[in-house]
Design a protein around this motif. Sequence first.
Motif, PDB file in Angstrom:
ATOM      1  N   GLU A  12     -28.154 -69.866  46.628  1.00 36.29           N
ATOM      2  CA  GLU A  12     -26.823 -69.334  46.944  1.00 36.29           C
ATOM      3  C   GLU A  12     -26.990 -67.900  47.432  1.00 36.29           C
ATOM      4  O   GLU A  12     -27.102 -66.973  46.634  1.00 36.29           O
ATOM      5  CB  GLU A  12     -25.924 -69.393  45.721  1.00 36.29           C
ATOM      6  N   PHE A  13     -27.010 -67.738  48.758  1.00 34.60           N
ATOM      7  CA  PHE A  13     -27.209 -66.419  49.345  1.00 34.60           C
ATOM      8  C   PHE A  13     -25.904 -65.641  49.362  1.00 34.60           C
ATOM      9  O   PHE A  13     -24.867 -66.153  49.784  1.00 34.60           O
ATOM     10  CB  PHE A  13     -27.769 -66.541  50.773  1.00 34.60           C
ATOM     11  N   VAL A  14     -25.976 -64.406  48.880  1.00 38.71           N
ATOM     12  CA  VAL A  14     -24.834 -63.507  48.814  1.00 38.71           C
ATOM     13  C   VAL A  14     -25.128 -62.315  49.723  1.00 38.71           C
ATOM     14  O   VAL A  14     -26.210 -61.719  49.614  1.00 38.71           O
ATOM     15  CB  VAL A  14     -24.605 -63.024  47.366  1.00 38.71           C
ATOM     16  N   PRO A  15     -24.197 -61.963  50.623  1.00 41.40           N
ATOM     17  CA  PRO A  15     -24.433 -60.806  51.496  1.00 41.40           C
ATOM     18  C   PRO A  15     -24.653 -59.532  50.676  1.00 41.40           C
ATOM     19  O   PRO A  15     -23.956 -59.291  49.690  1.00 41.40           O
ATOM     20  CB  PRO A  15     -23.155 -60.693  52.326  1.00 41.40           C
ATOM     21  N   ARG A  16     -25.646 -58.741  51.081  1.00 40.67           N
ATOM     22  CA  ARG A  16     -25.955 -57.476  50.426  1.00 40.67           C
ATOM     23  C   ARG A  16     -26.166 -56.399  51.488  1.00 40.67           C
ATOM     24  O   ARG A  16     -27.290 -55.998  51.772  1.00 40.67           O
ATOM     25  CB  ARG A  16     -27.219 -57.612  49.567  1.00 40.67           C
ATOM     26  N   PRO A  17     -25.069 -55.936  52.121  1.00 39.01           N
ATOM     27  CA  PRO A  17     -25.222 -54.918  53.167  1.00 39.01           C
ATOM     28  C   PRO A  17     -25.728 -53.609  52.572  1.00 39.01           C
ATOM     29  O   PRO A  17     -25.470 -53.296  51.415  1.00 39.01           O
ATOM     30  CB  PRO A  17     -23.806 -54.770  53.722  1.00 39.01           C
ATOM     31  N   TYR A  18     -26.466 -52.884  53.389  1.00 35.74           N
ATOM     32  CA  TYR A  18     -26.929 -51.558  52.969  1.00 35.74           C
ATOM     33  C   TYR A  18     -26.283 -50.487  53.839  1.00 35.74           C
ATOM     34  O   TYR A  18     -25.530 -49.670  53.363  1.00 35.74           O
ATOM     35  CB  TYR A  18     -28.447 -51.477  53.007  1.00 35.74           C
TER      36      TYR A  18
END
Length: 129
Positions: A12-18
């Motif tokens: 389950e990929f969750v967006p993790r913007p930097y």
Amino acid sequence: MEFAVIRPDEFEFVPRPYREQDPARAMAALSDPLGLTQSRASVWRYPSGSRGRRHRELVQEEVFVVLEGTATMMLGDPAQREQLPAGSLARVAAGTPLQIRNEADGQLTLLIWGAPPERGRAELLDDLE
């Protein structure tokens, strides 16, 4: 439980913007689905042009496995640039500054495994560029 299995289609990929100017990375946490108690693990996807936050883990040793693409890792202080093609592994000791980047054209997929399973014990550092 003596063992646990998780398949790629179950991640389950969750967006993790930097950074706003970069494509958002995504992370699939594996620790809970696998029932890890002595370490923690995740799979990360870095689109071309994305980067993670420069930081140093204060108590956790980490192992990075490049599953797909080429990782650019900025390691140590002063930083040393390492290009890691698919199949490469890197161990980073606790206290070592690091940053992961995808400077290649295709997607970068990484397995990151750390021990002990500490969370929130990292020092955030300024980007190098």
